[in-house]
Design a protein around this motif. Sequence first.
Motif, mmCIF file in Angstrom:
data_model
loop_
_atom_site.group_PDB
_atom_site.id
_atom_site.type_symbol
_atom_site.label_atom_id
_atom_site.label_comp_id
_atom_site.label_asym_id
_atom_site.label_seq_id
_atom_site.Cartn_x
_atom_site.Cartn_y
_atom_site.Cartn_z
ATOM 1 N N THR A 220 0.830 -1.204 0.000
ATOM 2 C CA THR A 220 0.000 0.000 0.000
ATOM 3 C C THR A 220 0.864 1.252 0.000
ATOM 4 O O THR A 220 1.993 1.269 0.496
ATOM 5 N N GLU A 222 0.496 3.825 1.765
ATOM 6 C CA GLU A 222 0.744 4.305 3.127
ATOM 7 C C GLU A 222 1.968 3.638 3.748
ATOM 8 O O GLU A 222 2.782 4.307 4.411
ATOM 9 N N ARG A 225 5.013 5.040 2.006
ATOM 10 C CA ARG A 225 5.241 6.403 2.491
ATOM 11 C C ARG A 225 5.945 6.407 3.834
ATOM 12 O O ARG A 225 6.908 7.165 4.046
ATOM 13 N N LYS A 338 0.767 13.494 -3.210
ATOM 14 C CA LYS A 338 -0.632 13.110 -3.038
ATOM 15 C C LYS A 338 -0.798 11.615 -3.291
ATOM 16 O O LYS A 338 -1.524 10.927 -2.553
ATOM 17 N N ARG A 341 0.140 9.600 -0.430
ATOM 18 C CA ARG A 341 -0.778 9.779 0.702
ATOM 19 C C ARG A 341 -0.178 10.622 1.837
ATOM 20 O O ARG A 341 -0.448 10.388 3.018
ATOM 21 N N TYR A 342 0.610 11.616 1.474
ATOM 22 C CA TYR A 342 1.100 12.529 2.501
ATOM 23 C C TYR A 342 -0.019 13.492 2.907
ATOM 24 O O TYR A 342 -0.904 13.804 2.108
ATOM 25 N N LYS A 344 -2.106 16.884 3.662
ATOM 26 C CA LYS A 344 -2.202 18.085 2.837
ATOM 27 C C LYS A 344 -1.248 19.178 3.294
ATOM 28 O O LYS A 344 -0.684 19.909 2.466
#
Length: 485
Positions: A220, A222, A225, A338, A341-342, A344
Motif C-alpha cells: 500500500t 501508506e 510512504r 498526493k 498519501r502525505y 495536505k
Amino acid sequence: MSSANPPTPTGAAALTAAQHRAVAELLRVSPVADELGRRFADAGFALHLVGGSVRDALLDRLGDDLDFCTDARPEDTLRIVQGWADAIWETGRDFGTIGVARRGLRLEITTYRAEAYDGVTRNPVVAYGDNLRDDLARRDFTVNAMAVSVPGREFTDPHGGLADLAARVLRTPGTPESSFGDDPLRMLRAARFAAQLRFAVDPAVRAAMAAMAADLDRITAERIRDEFTKLMRGADPVTGLRLLADTGLADRFLPELSGLKLEIDEHAQHKDVYEHTLTVVANAVRLEAGTGPDFVLRMAALMHDVGKPATKAVAGDGRVSFHHHEVVGARMTRLRMKAMRYPKDVIADVTGLVALHLRFYGYGRGEWTDSAVRRYVTDAGPLLSRLHLLTRSDCTTRNRRKAAALAADYDALEERIARIAAEEDLARVRPDLDGNAIMELLGVPPGPVVGQAWRYLKELRLERGPLTRDEAEEALRAWAAGRDG
C-alpha cells in the motif's frame, strides 16, 4: 549472559566483550523489563527483548520503545499486564501485538509469528508461531534477528546478527528472495536502514532488490510512504536514495528520482541534475545544524529540480535552459506526494518551497527593492527559515569564487530582511485598513468591492511599506475614484 548459538566475529570489526554485555547492562538498569519478564515466567510463558531493540542496545542508541516477543497469545498477554501497565492499547492485536506503557517506556509485546504474503493481497496473513527460533528466522535482517530473554539474560543469535552488526552489513536470515517474497516492503526497509544506520547492503540482497523491485507494487502507498519518510529522516538519506535509484525501487513509487538522470552529451552544457540533487539533499542535512531531521526541508531539496526534465531546452550554442521548472516541479511534487498519501499540510509546505527555490537568484545583481524583499518574505510566510536553508543548499558549484559570492549575497539578503523586519511587521503584512474601515470609507456593503480594495491596499503595503491612516485613506479614495471613472 550465555549464548544459544554464538557467532564468531573476528578481526578489528568484531564486537567487543563490552558491547556483548551492553544488552545485559541495559536490562539490569531497566527493571521494567525484568518485572515484565518475571510476570510472564510466573504465568508459564517466555519473554524476549528482540529485534531492533537488541540491535540498538548494541549500537548504544536505544530509545524509550522496547520490542518483546513471547509464546503467549494476545489474550494471555492482556491478562498478564492488567494491573501492572500504566496504559494498554490493542490497536495491533490482529497482528498479535499488545502495547503497554510503564514508567515512561513504551513496550510492544508480540506473539511469535509466522506471517507471509500470498502474492496477491497487500496485507500480511498472520499465523502464530510456537518458538523463538522460527520467529527470528522470519525477521527482515540478521541484525534484527537477535533476542535476549528476560529475566534470564540468555542471548540468542541463530543467524550471525552480531557478526553482521560488527561488519555493518545488511543480510537476510534466509535467502533474500524468500524474505522479500514474504514482505516486499523489506526491500525498501533495506534502503531505510542503509540511510539510518549507514550499513552496507550485502550484494545478494542488492541483487534481489533489483530483480524483485516490481513486487513493491503489492504494498500500500501508506506503508511505502512511512518507510520512505524514515529513510529521508535518516542520518544519511543520500545513501538510501542512491540504493532506491540503482535497484529500480524508486521507479515503483518515486520515478522522478531516476528521471533526474538527464542525458548529457558534449554539446548540451548543463550540470548533472541527479548528482546535483543528491548534493543539495546532503547540504540540507548538514545545514540543519543539530535541529533534528526536517522531512519537509529534505523532501523539498529532493524534489526542487524534478521539473527540469520536462522543461529542458537546448539553444543553438549548446546551452541548456529549464525555464519555469520550479512551477512545473511544484505541480509534479504535489501530484507525487498526493499519490504517496502525505497529509495536505506537508504537501503544501514541500510544494511551496519547490515553487520558491529560484526566487533568490538575481538578488546579487542589485535588482531587488525593499518591495521585492517584502514580497519574498510574505510569499514564503512560515516557510522562510526553511527557504533560507534550501536556497543555501542549492549552491553546489565547485567554483569557490562563485560559491562565496552567492553565500555573501544571501547573507546580505538575510541582513536586509532583518533590517526591514525591525522597522515593519514582516511576519504579517496586511493592508493598513481592515474590511470594516474600507466599507465605512467607501460606503459600500460587504461584497466583491471590499475584497478588491483590500487586495489593492495589500499590494500598496508591499510596495511602499507601512502607511499612516491618512495616507491609506487617501490612497483608497484615489483607487475608488479611478475605478468609478
